[in-house]
Scaffold this motif. Structure first.
Motif, PDB file in Angstrom:
ATOM      1  N   UNK A 192       0.946  -1.213  -0.157  1.00 29.71           N
ATOM      2  CA  UNK A 192      -0.107  -0.022   0.004  1.00 29.71           C
ATOM      3  C   UNK A 192       0.955   1.499   0.009  1.00 29.71           C
ATOM      4  N   UNK A 193       0.617   1.961  -1.209  1.00 30.35           N
ATOM      5  CA  UNK A 193       1.667   3.221  -1.357  1.00 30.35           C
ATOM      6  C   UNK A 193       0.584   4.439  -1.232  1.00 30.35           C
ATOM      7  N   UNK A 194       1.251   5.461  -0.969  1.00 30.29           N
ATOM      8  CA  UNK A 194       0.934   6.868  -1.110  1.00 30.29           C
ATOM      9  C   UNK A 194       1.007   7.780  -2.387  1.00 30.29           C
ATOM     10  N   UNK A 195       0.456   8.092  -3.009  1.00 28.70           N
ATOM     11  CA  UNK A 195       1.000   8.997  -4.397  1.00 28.70           C
ATOM     12  C   UNK A 195       0.665  10.388  -3.949  1.00 28.70           C
ATOM     13  N   UNK A 196       1.814  11.158  -3.857  1.00 24.36           N
ATOM     14  CA  UNK A 196       1.857  12.261  -3.149  1.00 24.36           C
ATOM     15  C   UNK A 196       2.625  13.403  -3.962  1.00 24.36           C
ATOM     16  N   UNK A 197       2.477  14.811  -3.755  1.00 22.84           N
ATOM     17  CA  UNK A 197       3.118  15.712  -4.334  1.00 22.84           C
ATOM     18  C   UNK A 197       4.219  16.284  -3.171  1.00 22.84           C
ATOM     19  N   UNK A 198       5.460  16.687  -3.439  1.00 21.68           N
ATOM     20  CA  UNK A 198       6.112  17.337  -2.434  1.00 21.68           C
ATOM     21  C   UNK A 198       6.731  18.695  -3.011  1.00 21.68           C
ATOM     22  N   UNK A 199       6.062  19.696  -2.315  1.00 23.09           N
ATOM     23  CA  UNK A 199       6.307  20.981  -2.794  1.00 23.09           C
ATOM     24  C   UNK A 199       8.025  21.487  -2.863  1.00 23.09           C
ATOM     25  N   UNK A 200       8.630  20.857  -1.807  1.00 21.07           N
ATOM     26  CA  UNK A 200      10.069  21.186  -1.854  1.00 21.07           C
ATOM     27  C   UNK A 200      10.667  20.868  -3.092  1.00 21.07           C
ATOM     28  N   UNK A 201      10.567  19.610  -3.590  1.00 21.50           N
ATOM     29  CA  UNK A 201      11.091  19.280  -4.761  1.00 21.50           C
ATOM     30  C   UNK A 201      10.296  19.538  -5.899  1.00 21.50           C
ATOM     31  N   UNK A 202       9.055  19.943  -5.716  1.00 21.64           N
ATOM     32  CA  UNK A 202       7.990  19.885  -6.849  1.00 21.64           C
ATOM     33  C   UNK A 202       7.912  18.837  -7.733  1.00 21.64           C
ATOM     34  N   UNK A 203       7.840  17.678  -6.996  1.00 21.94           N
ATOM     35  CA  UNK A 203       7.912  16.199  -7.577  1.00 21.94           C
ATOM     36  C   UNK A 203       6.645  15.461  -6.848  1.00 21.94           C
ATOM     37  N   UNK A 204       6.040  14.661  -7.879  1.00 24.03           N
ATOM     38  CA  UNK A 204       5.152  13.708  -7.519  1.00 24.03           C
ATOM     39  C   UNK A 204       5.803  12.217  -7.386  1.00 24.03           C
ATOM     40  N   UNK A 205       5.521  11.303  -6.375  1.00 24.02           N
ATOM     41  CA  UNK A 205       6.171  10.328  -6.282  1.00 24.02           C
ATOM     42  C   UNK A 205       5.258   9.337  -5.317  1.00 24.02           C
ATOM     43  N   UNK A 206       5.542   7.939  -5.547  1.00 25.53           N
ATOM     44  CA  UNK A 206       5.165   6.793  -4.273  1.00 25.53           C
ATOM     45  C   UNK A 206       5.719   7.048  -3.311  1.00 25.53           C
ATOM     46  N   UNK A 207       5.111   7.019  -1.998  1.00 30.02           N
ATOM     47  CA  UNK A 207       5.900   6.814  -0.960  1.00 30.02           C
ATOM     48  C   UNK A 207       5.250   5.943   0.214  1.00 30.02           C
TER      49      UNK A 207
END
Length: 187
Positions: A56-71
């Motif tokens: 089970x993964x989270x798809x999220x945006x990180x504003x610091x790197x301005x990138x989307x990814x699975x976490x």
């Protein structure tokens, strides 16, 4: 032996989540330099697999790197909080699933040259859906992703967190590459 020695440290910034210090460091050759030190609470991370070898993964945006990814669900441990309990709590809050018994998978220090950030990753092979996530703002969506897809997701840059990549590749190795291994390695 090449050992750097921290002779003193002064705080230049502090908030409830981190302290930034400036250390007077003596190098092995006797020279001194100012070195930034970022002190943070330990981080607890949770990886949960289901019977179909999906995680089970989270798809999220990180504003610091301005990138989307699975976490993987993760967060800082509270003062005196057991990291295993913190990993289970974070998983439940961020996914709406309650994990089964958690086991230590690995412990890593993602940035040991500048930060005390210490991540303990726990895993379980069972979870029970209990409702909507309490912290739904933590991700745009939550999905059960095949563990077999992890190496490709890492290679494409869709898993950017160093702790998540290390943990998921370790689980891939122990559950896909060597599926007869009944327990993941202990840190």
């Amino acid at each position: 032996m090449s050992v750097w020695k921290a002779l003193s440290e002064r705080t230049v910034y502090r908030n409830p989540w981190l302290t930034v210090g400036m250390a007077d460091v003596e190098l092995p050759d006797g020279r001194h330099l100012d070195h930034t030190v970022i002190r943070v609470r330990p981080v607890a991370v949770a990886a949960v697999l289901n019977e179909r070898r999906e995680v089970l993964l989270l798809w999220r945006h990180r504003f610091i790197t301005d990138a989307w990814g699975w976490e993987l669900p993760s967060g800082g441990t509270g003062e005196g909080e057991d990291p295993e309990a913190a990993a289970a709590r974070e998983f439940e809050e961020e996914t709406g699933w309650r994990p089964g018994p958690m086991r230590l998978l690995l412990a890593v220090d993602p940035m040991p040259g500048i930060s005390t950030s210490h991540h303990r990753v726990y895993w379980s092979d069972h979870a029970e859906h209990i409702g909507d996530p309490r912290d739904s703002h933590e991700s745009a969506r939550r999905e059960w992703v095949p563990l077999a897809a992890v190496p490709e997701l890492v290679a494409r840059g869709e898993i950017r967190s160093a702790s998540a990549a290390a943990a998921l590749l370790m689980l891939h190795h122990t559950r896909i590459t060597r599926p007869t291994d009944n327990t993941a390695p202990r840190a």
